[in-house]
Design a protein around this motif. Structure first.
Motif, PDB file in Angstrom:
ATOM      1  N   PRO A 129       0.776  -1.244   0.000  1.00  0.00           N
ATOM      2  CA  PRO A 129       0.000   0.000   0.000  1.00  0.00           C
ATOM      3  C   PRO A 129       0.806   1.293   0.000  1.00  0.00           C
ATOM      4  N   LEU A 130       1.998   1.321   0.603  1.00  0.00           N
ATOM      5  CA  LEU A 130       2.795   2.549   0.497  1.00  0.00           C
ATOM      6  C   LEU A 130       3.078   2.878  -0.963  1.00  0.00           C
ATOM      7  N   SER A 131       3.192   1.856  -1.789  1.00  0.00           N
ATOM      8  CA  SER A 131       3.354   2.087  -3.225  1.00  0.00           C
ATOM      9  C   SER A 131       2.081   2.637  -3.840  1.00  0.00           C
ATOM     10  N   TRP A 132       0.921   2.196  -3.341  1.00  0.00           N
ATOM     11  CA  TRP A 132      -0.333   2.787  -3.841  1.00  0.00           C
ATOM     12  C   TRP A 132      -0.300   4.299  -3.604  1.00  0.00           C
ATOM     13  N   GLY A 133       0.081   4.664  -2.370  1.00  0.00           N
ATOM     14  CA  GLY A 133       0.132   6.079  -2.038  1.00  0.00           C
ATOM     15  C   GLY A 133       1.139   6.817  -2.892  1.00  0.00           C
ATOM     16  N   CYS A 179       0.241   0.668   5.209  1.00  0.00           N
ATOM     17  CA  CYS A 179      -0.503   1.920   5.143  1.00  0.00           C
ATOM     18  C   CYS A 179      -0.241   2.628   3.821  1.00  0.00           C
ATOM     19  N   VAL A 180      -1.045   3.624   3.541  1.00  0.00           N
ATOM     20  CA  VAL A 180      -0.975   4.329   2.268  1.00  0.00           C
ATOM     21  C   VAL A 180      -0.172   5.622   2.366  1.00  0.00           C
ATOM     22  N   SER A 181      -0.328   6.362   3.473  1.00  0.00           N
ATOM     23  CA  SER A 181       0.255   7.702   3.515  1.00  0.00           C
ATOM     24  C   SER A 181       0.153   8.276   4.918  1.00  0.00           C
ATOM     25  N   GLU A 182       0.860   9.396   5.129  1.00  0.00           N
ATOM     26  CA  GLU A 182       0.703  10.165   6.360  1.00  0.00           C
ATOM     27  C   GLU A 182      -0.364  11.238   6.199  1.00  0.00           C
ATOM     28  N   ASP A 183      -0.935  11.353   5.004  1.00  0.00           N
ATOM     29  CA  ASP A 183      -1.973  12.347   4.752  1.00  0.00           C
ATOM     30  C   ASP A 183      -3.339  11.682   4.729  1.00  0.00           C
ATOM     31  N   PRO A 184      -4.285  12.099   5.568  1.00  0.00           N
ATOM     32  CA  PRO A 184      -5.594  11.431   5.631  1.00  0.00           C
ATOM     33  C   PRO A 184      -6.358  11.453   4.320  1.00  0.00           C
ATOM     34  N   TYR A 185      -6.234  12.550   3.546  1.00  0.00           N
ATOM     35  CA  TYR A 185      -6.986  12.613   2.295  1.00  0.00           C
ATOM     36  C   TYR A 185      -6.432  11.639   1.272  1.00  0.00           C
ATOM     37  N   VAL A 186      -5.117  11.513   1.186  1.00  0.00           N
ATOM     38  CA  VAL A 186      -4.531  10.525   0.290  1.00  0.00           C
ATOM     39  C   VAL A 186      -4.947   9.125   0.719  1.00  0.00           C
ATOM     40  N   SER A 587      17.318   2.193 -16.210  1.00  0.00           N
ATOM     41  CA  SER A 587      17.736   2.296 -17.610  1.00  0.00           C
ATOM     42  C   SER A 587      17.187   3.540 -18.288  1.00  0.00           C
ATOM     43  N   GLY A 588      16.073   4.043 -17.790  1.00  0.00           N
ATOM     44  CA  GLY A 588      15.400   5.162 -18.432  1.00  0.00           C
ATOM     45  C   GLY A 588      14.207   4.755 -19.264  1.00  0.00           C
ATOM     46  N   ARG A 589      13.984   3.456 -19.419  1.00  0.00           N
ATOM     47  CA  ARG A 589      12.791   3.010 -20.149  1.00  0.00           C
ATOM     48  C   ARG A 589      11.529   3.499 -19.455  1.00  0.00           C
ATOM     49  N   VAL A 590      11.561   3.558 -18.119  1.00  0.00           N
ATOM     50  CA  VAL A 590      10.452   4.064 -17.316  1.00  0.00           C
ATOM     51  C   VAL A 590      10.867   5.415 -16.747  1.00  0.00           C
ATOM     52  N   ASN A 591      10.055   6.423 -16.987  1.00  0.00           N
ATOM     53  CA  ASN A 591      10.308   7.738 -16.401  1.00  0.00           C
ATOM     54  C   ASN A 591       9.693   7.762 -15.009  1.00  0.00           C
ATOM     55  N   PRO A 592      10.494   7.896 -13.936  1.00  0.00           N
ATOM     56  CA  PRO A 592       9.932   7.817 -12.582  1.00  0.00           C
ATOM     57  C   PRO A 592       8.907   8.914 -12.332  1.00  0.00           C
ATOM     58  N   SER A 593       7.809   8.540 -11.682  1.00  0.00           N
ATOM     59  CA  SER A 593       6.735   9.504 -11.428  1.00  0.00           C
ATOM     60  C   SER A 593       6.151   9.368 -10.036  1.00  0.00           C
ATOM     61  N   GLY A 594       6.693   8.476  -9.199  1.00  0.00           N
ATOM     62  CA  GLY A 594       6.190   8.333  -7.843  1.00  0.00           C
ATOM     63  C   GLY A 594       6.529   9.549  -6.995  1.00  0.00           C
ATOM     64  N   ARG A 595       5.699   9.798  -6.005  1.00  0.00           N
ATOM     65  CA  ARG A 595       5.917  10.894  -5.049  1.00  0.00           C
ATOM     66  C   ARG A 595       5.842  10.317  -3.635  1.00  0.00           C
ATOM     67  N   LEU A 596       6.624  10.891  -2.746  1.00  0.00           N
ATOM     68  CA  LEU A 596       6.657  10.371  -1.378  1.00  0.00           C
ATOM     69  C   LEU A 596       5.292  10.530  -0.706  1.00  0.00           C
ATOM     70  N   PRO A 597       4.676   9.410  -0.290  1.00  0.00           N
ATOM     71  CA  PRO A 597       3.425   9.506   0.463  1.00  0.00           C
ATOM     72  C   PRO A 597       3.666   9.730   1.951  1.00  0.00           C
TER      73      PRO A 597
END
Length: 778
Positions: A129-133, A179-186, A587-597
């Protein structure tokens, strides 16, 4: 989810209730965990629930336990490694036995764990779930939930014990990974999406853990919680409110903990007054495993098992799980003695039978084999793996990068590049999985059983990613959680000969001390476990650029690595497709787009910490401890760049019971496509009680081609600014609200202000909670 045949269902429920004996009623209020008595009577394994060996009653068979009927069957597929097709046939036989050999013939409801996918052998394991967030992508999580629900439905499972809605409050807590996040709305938006996905398949989702579990003292599992009523109302409860009112969750599981001295399992104010009377919840409340008995054994608020049962039933727990320890004879004795009103039993029973009716279990023609084709069961189909891959790719967070990444030039070179891959998690597929994956929850206790899934390690995935374009060497070098340094020398020598060193470190998920992350695996320090920090520092001393890959279940204090490593990549247990996702980012095939939850902590001394702190929670000259995280909530780098422009408000004055509408233009200013997370923050400079210095009001994930722009509109209900005032009434107060759009919670990019006008608005369940998002090409 509820049946459209409401009147017929109600009539059937009342007919059954009128004919049932007390013993038959109570039998419907308990589960059965077959074969889990005698402390692993098969001689294998260990606890997969708290104090399981001490609490579980010995049960030899369904036939010996369920003569009066049965409410639920516990973890038929998820207790030991069983062949899914064979166990599906066995489950059908169990249901038919209940139909044919109990007086009322009521089938059991079947539940399983499903946090990172159905916790069964050979089922797809999705990111934790942290990855979901970190993905900030609720629509994708909804698809994942639907895939998990479909797997459960194909086996005859009716209820999944997920998602976890606990708001992260202390990174030391072992269950942060769940858990998903430290933010209740997320937390609320992502878990609500998961609930909608699961329940779209006809399977019940269960909200865990209601409420306060994550706020334990010192980050210890199953420890007391001392949360004030305002923190409970404004931080810990909103995700549950959203999942009940906006996603229609049909089941809730109580928290093990005690909040300010009152165990939740015996708290009528939470389980009945709030959940049912204020929020209108009509589903079932199920006990977390053994939590009713814990009222006597751990909390010492009950004098006997019968007393514990009476308190839990009165508070509002309808079903005792995983098995009937207190709700059978101990509760029956209290009812017969006139110490518990049978009407309370009937109240819980109506809810249980009503839910069985919604699921079709009470229909006269119910066939337990309908919809189950054992010969065609596939719990790991290509479409599920594709979803797992997409979620893994979207959740990886690039924490720092000096330009070393991406490593695209390593592939296709005339002379193979020299890449050294080291670390305890480099060649270990189980390092990709969280503690509630079947691999780490169950299979870790059955070492002779194969994983049953095709899973690459990071090392193998890098070999596939770069192919003949790189000469990859591998040395393990260190363990996750021992003090053995004997492997350092070989790893350092290999790194010294390489053009780049990829060090894959982090956690090993487990249960009750059998890992460094997971249930009962709490941390006293936020340094990387074992000798992993000195191991990485030894690699850095070679002068070879080190790309640090963190496979963890919590954020660690890695400020030293951010300053010295060529790049740092964070993956929160990214699941069975996670290795390929990591290799793609490198490698750069995937452009990272995750943000710290969650915030990336500076040290253990800053815990507990949340970005949602008031002014007194910030760094201060009157304390020598710097609480500021080294990477803030919402942070994440990309291989392209994004710009914000033209923040516009539909109105600069908004009534306290209205909504503020903000539009911002987002442009991909780089040379490759990528995804950006628009983050709108607000702060209340003057309020009747202290407020966070900043809070996330809304967010939107936007995919843009190079050079493309989009206008992103966030329609934010003023309820997002609500808080409990000095009367402990949730209100929206008039006054100025400062807004900003930023790349994270700490770096304002564009700012504006809005004035909330009118009187104080008292918030009710009828108020809108969700932000409406619109993305239009510019």
């Amino acid at each position: 989810m509820p049946s459209t045949e409401t009147s017929t269902d109600d009539q059937r429920v009342e007919e059954l209730l009128a004919t049932m004996t007390l013993e038959e009623k109570l039998a419907q209020l308990v589960g059965l965990w077959e074969g889990r008595g005698d402390a692993d009577s098969d001689g294998e394994g260990g606890d997969v629930a708290p104090m399981q060996d001490a609490m579980q009653v010995a049960v030899d068979s369904l036939e010996g336990f369920a003569g009066q009927g049965l409410g639920q069957l516990t973890r038929v597929f998820g207790t030991t490694p069983v062949e899914p097709a064979a166990q599906a046939r066995a489950l059908v036989a169990k249901q038919r036995w209940l139909q044919e050999n109990t007086r009322l013939g009521i089938p059991a409801l079947v539940h399983e764990e499903c946090l990172t996918g159905l916790a069964a052998w050979r089922a797809t394991t999705f990111p934790a779930p942290l990855s979901w967030g970190a993905s900030f992508h609720p629509e994708l999580v909804e698809e994942v939930g639907a895939a998990i629900g479909a797997s459960m439905r194909s086996l005859g499972v009716h209820q999944g014990l997920a998602p976890v809605l606990d708001v992260v409050r202390d990174a030391r807590w072992g269950r942060v990974e769940e858990c998903v996040s430290e933010d209740p709305y997320v937390v609320g938006t992502i878990t609500s999406a998961y609930v909608r996905g699961v329940q779209s398949t006809g399977v019940i989702a269960t909200l865990k853990h209601f409420v306060g579990y994550s706020n334990s003292r010192a980050g210890r599992n199953l420890a007391p919680v001392h949360a004030g009523p305002r923190e409970l109302a404004d931080v810990l409860l909103p995700p549950f409110e959203m999942a009940v009112l906006d996603a229609g969750a049909r089941s809730v599981m109580n928290s093990y903990t005690e909040v300010d001295g009152i165990p939740v399992a015996a708290d009528e104010r939470l389980l009945t007054d709030l959940l049912r009377e204020r929020w209108g919840f009509t589903g079932t409340v199920v006990a977390d495993y053994f939590s009713v008995a814990f009222l006597e054994r751990l909390h010492a608020v009950a004098a006997s098992s019968g007393d514990a049962a009476a308190q839990a039933l009165t508070a509002g727990i309808d079903v005792e799980l995983p098995t009937g320890v207190t709700y059978l004879e101990p509760l029956a004795a209290r009812v017969r003695a006139g110490e518990v009103e049978e009407a309370l039993v009937d109240r819980a029973l109506r809810r249980v039978l009503r839910q069985k009716a919604e699921l079709g279990l009470l229909a006269p023609d119910y066939d337990p084999a309908a919809g189950i084709d054992p010969d065609r069961i596939d719990l790991d189909p290509p479409q599920h793996r594709a979803l797992a891959r997409t979620l893994a790719e979207e959740s990886i967070v690039l924490l720092s990068n000096d330009g070393t990444l991406p490593l695209a030039d390593l592939a296709g070179r005339a002379e193979p590049a020299r890449v050294c891959v080291v670390g305890p998690n480099a060649d270990d597929p189980s390092a990709l999985f969280g503690c509630y994956s079947f691999a780490n929850h169950v299979l870790a206790q059955h070492p002779d059983v194969e994983l049953g899934l095709d899973v690459d390690s990071v090392l193998a995935a890098l070999g596939t990613e770069f192919g003949a374009g790189a000469r990859i060497s591998h040395v393990r070098g260190a363990d996750v959680d021992t003090d053995d340094t004997s492997g350092f020398e070989a790893a350092v020598a290999a790194a010294a000969q390489a053009e780049v060193c990829v060090a894959v470190v982090g956690d090993r998920a487990g249960l009750f001390g059998r890992g460094t992350s997971g249930e009962g695996c709490d941390a006293e320090s936020l340094e990387l476990p074992g000798v992993q920090r000195p191991f990485v520092e030894a690699l850095l001393a070679t002068g070879t650029p080190v790309v640090l890959v963190l496979l963890t279940g919590r954020p660690y204090a890695v400020d030293w690595a951010l300053e010295r490593c060529a790049a740092v990549v964070q993956a929160f247990f990214p699941g069975q497709e996670g290795a390929g996702a990591i290799a793609g980012v490198l490698s750069g095939r995937v452009n990272p787009s995750g943000r710290l939850p969650v915030s990336l902590p500076r040290s253990v001394g800053a815990q507990p910490y949340s970005y949602l702190h008031p002014k007194l929670g910030a760094a201060s000259p009157v304390s020598n401890i710097d609480t500021a995280p080294v990477r803030p909530f919402g942070h994440g780098l990309s291989y392209t760049t994004f710009g914000h422009a033209d923040l516009r408000l539909a109105a600069t004055e908004v009534p306290t019971d209205g909504s503020l509408v903000a539009t911002v233009r987002v442009t991909n200013t780089g040379d490759r496509a990528g995804a950006h997370v628009v983050q709108l923050y607000g702060s209340d400079p003057v309020a009747s009680v202290t407020r966070p210095v900043v809070q996330l009001l809304g967010y939107a994930r936007v995919q843009l081609d190079a050079g493309a722009s989009a206008d992103v509109t966030l329609d934010v209900p003023t309820q997002r600014l609500a808080f409990s005032d000095r009367r402990m009434v949730r209100v929206v107060e008039p006054g100025r609200i400062d807004l900003f759009v930023g790349h994270d919670c700490a770096t304002p990019d564009l700012s504006a202000s809005v004035e909330l006008t009118g009187g104080v608005h008292e918030v009710t369940a009828a108020d809108r909670r969700l932000v409406r998002v619109d993305v239009a090409p510019a």
